[in-house]
Enzyme design. Structure first.
Site, short mmCIF file in Angstrom:
data_model
loop_
_atom_site.label_atom_id
_atom_site.label_comp_id
_atom_site.label_asym_id
_atom_site.label_seq_id
_atom_site.Cartn_x
_atom_site.Cartn_y
_atom_site.Cartn_z
CB CYS A 1 19.40 57.51 37.75
SG CYS A 1 19.43 58.66 39.14
CG ASN B 1 23.99 50.64 38.46
OD1 ASN B 1 24.16 51.78 38.05
ND2 ASN B 1 22.80 50.05 38.45
CG LEU C 1 23.35 58.52 39.49
CD1 LEU C 1 23.55 58.68 37.97
CD2 LEU C 1 23.46 57.05 39.86
#
Lengths: 254, 304
Positions: free
Chosen positions: B131, B99, B73
């Site tokens: 994630c 997102n 990320l």
């Protein structure tokens, strides 16, 4: 708009038993590319493979790459023969910029000789003074060497015994002091060469490499560490493929 | 009359094809290759409250039919995004999906609050509960139906924007998690994020990825995604956005038959940046040749 190209390999030669040199037809890439940029080449494996551009021939609309066999992808690409059709993305990334009022010291280690070869071609065409220092493990690894280059080998079986630093130390001080150093090679070598340039109080640029995904800046896997600007962070991750691969040495955290 | 227009709940898209989060950044790079307005939408890089530099070292490992990533990320933070990239995404004349990821309930709620203040520029929020490359939040939270229902209902109170919940396949029963998202008030679920995997370098006997594990994506995972879309399609009332290994228009159609109202493409763009152009053209040709409205295919699967 940038394009994905389907190109043909127009010639292929082996520089040594595990290093191929391919000439690929693509007028767009030949016209646009600058030294330090790379292309992504398809093979039967999932991801494309990045290669520094080794030379361009604008008249014939071709560019060259050197392929040292290191894994499954490069085994396959090094075996491409004349006529092979391949998918190519490029030219990608930011290359070196050259100031006509400066001298250039080009330092290549291992497969770094390929992008450095393109840089020397460019400087020769522009009439900008330059010296090339090449470093290899031993005589059997030496490729793209010219008589006026400073050649160094770890084994000492040809050229100066030692690293590129030993080669750099042979350069004339008067030439060095108005120079910019551009280095492509393994990380420890680039770090040593950058430090050598700093000791001579001249600027230097290095070409960073990391395992790559897309090559165009959208997957964010190929990052290297740069010193952060004044925002309280220790470092910042930047994309080798998009912001790089060429960075000023003093910005890189090795 | 033939058409490739689709709807995800109330969100109208000019095509079912959406660029998946984390494979298109904010659109700048791919805009150099084609006009993104042909797409149904673009889902931004996963954003967090604070900027993140992501994981260190090697972040990619190749497999026979896909790749693992462990980016972790990396993103400029939601405030920077709002100030610098959101208007650009809006200017692309395609669906703007933002997102959002987080480490805690508070993070997710704060993200929704910040983005809701710019709701006129956003078509849907895609909430990343999946994630696999960060230590807290995301997949850990998204694998637990109880927490999924809680977090979605808390976010629901903060916004009228469509909430699309992107779920992890790293669970035993995807239906339970998808139903929890629906019960929490989700407008759609996105199935699937990457599968947790590992690749080992046999010379060093260490994982290729310095994070040890990574998220597996690409054509290899498509049958898993198709199965999960089909399973959830039978039990959900809300729409599904399919995602996982799309490389061709046939893949898009397969996802729609399984039950998807729209389909995301991710790893395919990494390999061929202009693949979405080819798929879009192929979808248009397919609908014309068969004289069908693409959205009529959604959920037409007949099981044996």
């Amino acid at each position: 708009m940038k394009k994905e190209f389907t190109c043909k390999v127009v010639s292929k030669k082996m520089l040594n038993p595990d290093t191929a040199y391919l000439t690929i037809k693509c007028p767009d890439i030949a016209n646009e590319a600058v030294p330090g940029q790379f292309v992504n080449i398809s093979c039967s494996l999932f991801l494309k493979r990045p290669f520094g551009i080794a030379s361009v021939d604008k008249a014939n609309g071709t560019f060259d790459i050197g392929v040292k066999v290191v894994g499954k992808g490069t085994v396959e690409i090094a075996a491409f023969e004349e006529g092979k059709e391949i998918e190519v993305l490029g030219p990608l990334g930011n290359g070196f910029t050259f100031d006509p009022s400066k001298n250039y010291i080009l330092v290549a280690g291992g497969t770094g000789v390929f992008p450095i070869n393109f840089a020397s071609q460019h400087l020769r065409e522009k009439g900008i003074p330059f010296k090339v220092v090449e470093g290899f493990r031993n005589a059997s690894q030496v490729v793209l060497n010219e008589p006026d280059y400073v050649l160094c080998t770890d084994a000492g079986d040809i050229g100066i015994k030692g690293t590129c630093i030993a080669g750099l130390d042979t350069l004339d001080d008067e030439f060095v002091k108005n120079s910019v150093l551009c280095c492509v090679g393994p990380l420890p070598m680039m770090k040593a060469c950058g430090n050598w340039a700093t000791s001579k109080e001249i600027p230097s640029f290095v070409s960073m490499e990391q395992r790559m995904g897309c090559g165009i800046g959208i997957c964010l896997v190929c990052v290297c560490k740069l010193k952060a600007e004044a925002n309280g962070e220790e470092f910042k991750h930047v994309r080798c493929c998009k912001e790089g691969p060429v960075f000023p040495f003093e910005e890189v955290i090795f | 009359m033939s058409s490739i227009n689709v709807k995800v709940g109330n969100v109208e898209l000019k095509s079912p094809l959406i660029l998946a989060s984390g494979t298109c950044n904010f659109g700048h790079e791919l805009s150099e290759y084609y006009d993104l307005s042909i797409l149904g939408g673009l889902s931004s890089k996963g954003l967090t409250i604070k900027p993140r530099q992501g994981n260190e070292g090697c972040r990619v490992a190749e497999t026979a039919s896909g790749m693992l990533n462990s980016v972790g990320l990396q993103n400029p933070g939601v405030d920077y995004f709002i100030d610098n990239d959101l208007d650009y995404m809006r200017s692309l004349n395609t669906g703007v999906i933002v997102n959002a990821a987080g480490h805690s309930f508070e993070d997710y709620i704060a993200m929704v609050q910040k983005l809701n203040a710019h709701k006129d520029k956003i078509d849907a929020l895609e909430i990343n509960l999946s994630c696999p490359n960060v230590k807290a939040g995301c997949m850990t939270l998204g694998a637990d139906p109880v927490q999924v229902k809680q977090i979605v209902s808390l976010m629901r109170k903060e916004t009228d924007l469509p909430l699309w919940i992107k779920l992890t396949p790293n669970v035993t029963d995807i239906k339970a998690v998808a139903l929890a998202a629906q019960e929490g008030g989700a407008d759609a679920v996105v199935l699937i994020n990457t599968l947790l995997g590992m690749v080992i370098n046999i010379k060093t006997r260490r994982p290729v990825l310095h994070n040890n594990t990574g998220g597996y994506s690409g054509p290899a995972i498509k049958p898993i995604a198709i199965r999960m879309v089909a399973e959830c399609s039978k039990v959900l009332d809300i729409p599904i956005i399919g995602c996982g290994g799309v490389m061709s228009y046939e893949d898009v159609i397969e996802f729609m038959i399984a039950g998807a109202s729209a389909v995301e493409i991710g790893t395919g763009s990494l390999i061929h940046p202009t693949l979405p152009v080819k798929i879009t053209n192929d979808l248009v040709r397919y609908t014309e040749e068969n004289n069908i409205d693409l959205k009529d295919l959604t959920g037409t699967l007949e099981l044996w």
